[in-house]
Design an enzyme around this catalytic site. Structure first.
Site, PDB file in Angstrom:
ATOM      1  NE  ARG A   1      -4.548  -1.594   0.576  1.00 53.84           N
ATOM      2  CZ  ARG A   1      -4.667  -2.662  -0.447  1.00 53.84           C
ATOM      3  NH1 ARG A   1      -3.545  -2.739  -1.518  1.00 53.84           N
ATOM      4  NH2 ARG A   1      -5.332  -3.460  -0.591  1.00 53.84           N
TER       5      ARG A   1
ATOM      6  CD  GLU B   1      -2.997   3.231  -5.602  1.00 56.40           C
ATOM      7  OE1 GLU B   1      -4.526   2.631  -5.628  1.00 56.40           O
ATOM      8  OE2 GLU B   1      -1.592   2.106  -5.198  1.00 56.40           O
TER       9      GLU B   1
ATOM     10  CG  HIS C   1      -3.042  -0.724  -6.851  1.00 59.72           C
ATOM     11  ND1 HIS C   1      -3.574  -0.208  -5.761  1.00 59.72           N
ATOM     12  CD2 HIS C   1      -3.075  -2.119  -6.391  1.00 59.72           C
ATOM     13  CE1 HIS C   1      -3.265  -1.028  -4.914  1.00 59.72           C
ATOM     14  NE2 HIS C   1      -3.123  -2.489  -4.420  1.00 59.72           N
TER      15      HIS C   1
HETATM   16  C1  DGY Z   1      -6.220  -6.306  -2.732  1.00 60.80           C
HETATM   17  O1  DGY Z   1      -5.973  -7.053  -3.023  1.00 60.80           O
HETATM   18  O2  DGY Z   1      -5.508  -5.675  -1.659  1.00 60.80           O
HETATM   19  C2  DGY Z   1      -4.478  -6.034  -3.826  1.00 60.80           C
HETATM   20  O3  DGY Z   1      -3.832  -4.544  -3.385  1.00 60.80           O
HETATM   21  C3  DGY Z   1      -5.208  -5.489  -5.302  1.00 60.80           C
HETATM   22  O4  DGY Z   1      -4.509  -5.989  -6.267  1.00 60.80           O
END
Ligand code: DGY
Length: 323
Positions: free
Chosen positions: A239, A268, A287
């Site tokens: 993240r 984002e 992402h």
């Molecule tokens: C998640 O599932 O948390 C991922 O970041 C999606 O790509």
């Protein structure tokens, strides 16, 4: 008996959507962009279930706007930092998520970013596109070897271990840090458990595989960046908020570290004017860690099953720990 009414915040793979429609009366947000918060408030009113994405802010006010019928929040992602878990807990609403199915896809991308940054693959492709390639050059675009280099993995959970498997195949030495990691469980992943400071000092590559929460926000900051090697490459597929981006820009500009390869940013989407995007030693992708067809189909299926279990009063197959 009437069918449960659910709101799905984005069009998602048919593998999941068809399953939702088998059991529920579903309204699906038709836009390419996530529903604005105000629209979400309106759409969830009276719903039995909510199937949401990591781009939706799901807080207590939204749960209250849904009202007492809301029996489940099912997120099509493994991470759930966009959801106020404590607010759901006090309201007795279970949260579903999609662990496991995106492990390999995310590890592939993390390793791909690591390799691309180490060997300057994107720079090389741009070099040709920009018409700069005139001859094989003994000194051009020299990168870094993976074999024999040290990879520091922060967060040796499912995805961290999958990255370790890939790194072992590339003959890398692996250090790992997780809050409760033992030497034995690190060894099972071909890694050596170390404290964070040692990991920063000794790693040529640092890859992040942690959830975002109050304890991990800005774990990578001016101080921790200064503990890394001057040529270290930082990889983030977890993240964006785990990194203090202003500190990262400064560290990349002043060669405190060698490079960064990021699948996730804060915020984002990242603004096209963000200084990170103008730095030659930063590689940023949008992402896409879980963005393979198989993986997204599985995520959609799991999210559908969690939703259906919740609205029909069954235990969720994959429930977020109540915290
Ligand atoms: C998640 O599932 O948390 C991922 O970041 C999606 O790509």
């Amino acid at each position: 008996m009437s069918r449960p009414r659910v709101f799905v915040t984005r069009r998602m793979p048919a593998a999941g959507l068809d399953r939702v429609r088998e059991v529920c009366d579903a309204e699906i947000w038709p836009g390419e962009m996530p529903p604005p918060y105000e629209s979400l408030l309106e759409k969830v009113r009276g719903a039995d279930g909510l199937l949401c994405m990591l781009t939706d802010r799901i807080d207590g006010s939204l749960m209250d706007a849904a009202g007492p019928a809301l029996k489940v929040i099912s997120q099509m992602a493994v991470g759930y930092d966009n959801i106020d878990v404590a607010a759901a807990r006090v309201r007795g609403i279970p949260i579903g998520h999609t662990p496991g199915v995106l492990t390999e896809a995310t590890a592939d991308l993390a390793f791909g970013l690591l390799l691309a940054a180490a060997r300057r693959i994107v720079e090389g492709a741009n070099y040709i596109r920009d018409g700069q390639w005139r001859t094989w050059d003994p000194n051009a675009l020299l990168g870094r070897d993976l074999s024999g280099a040290t990879l520091g993995i922060i967060g040796l959970g499912r995805i961290g271990r999958a990255v370790a498997r890939r790194a072992a195949g590339f003959n890398m030495r692996i250090l790992a840090h997780s809050p409760s990691l033992t030497s034995e469980s690190a060894a099972e992943a071909n890694a050596v458990a170390v404290d964070l400071e040692t990991l920063f000092h000794e790693s040529d590559f640092v890859s992040l595989h942690l959830p975002l929460n109050a304890g991990t926000r800005h774990l990578i900051n001016r101080m921790t960046l200064s503990q890394m090697k001057a040529n270290a490459i930082l990889v983030n597929t977890a993240r964006g908020g785990i990194i203090d981006h202003a500190a990262l820009v400064e560290a990349l500009r002043s060669s405190i570290i060698g490079g960064a390869a990021l699948d996730v940013t804060d915020p984002e989407p990242i603004s096209p004017d963000d200084p990170l995007l103008s730095l030659p030693n930063a590689l940023v992708v949008p992402h896409i860690g879980s963005a393979s067809q198989w993986t997204r189909d599985q995520m959609a299926r799991m999210a559908a099953e969690n939703l259906i279990a919740g609205v029909t009063g069954q235990p969720l197959p994959n429930r977020v720990p109540a915290g």
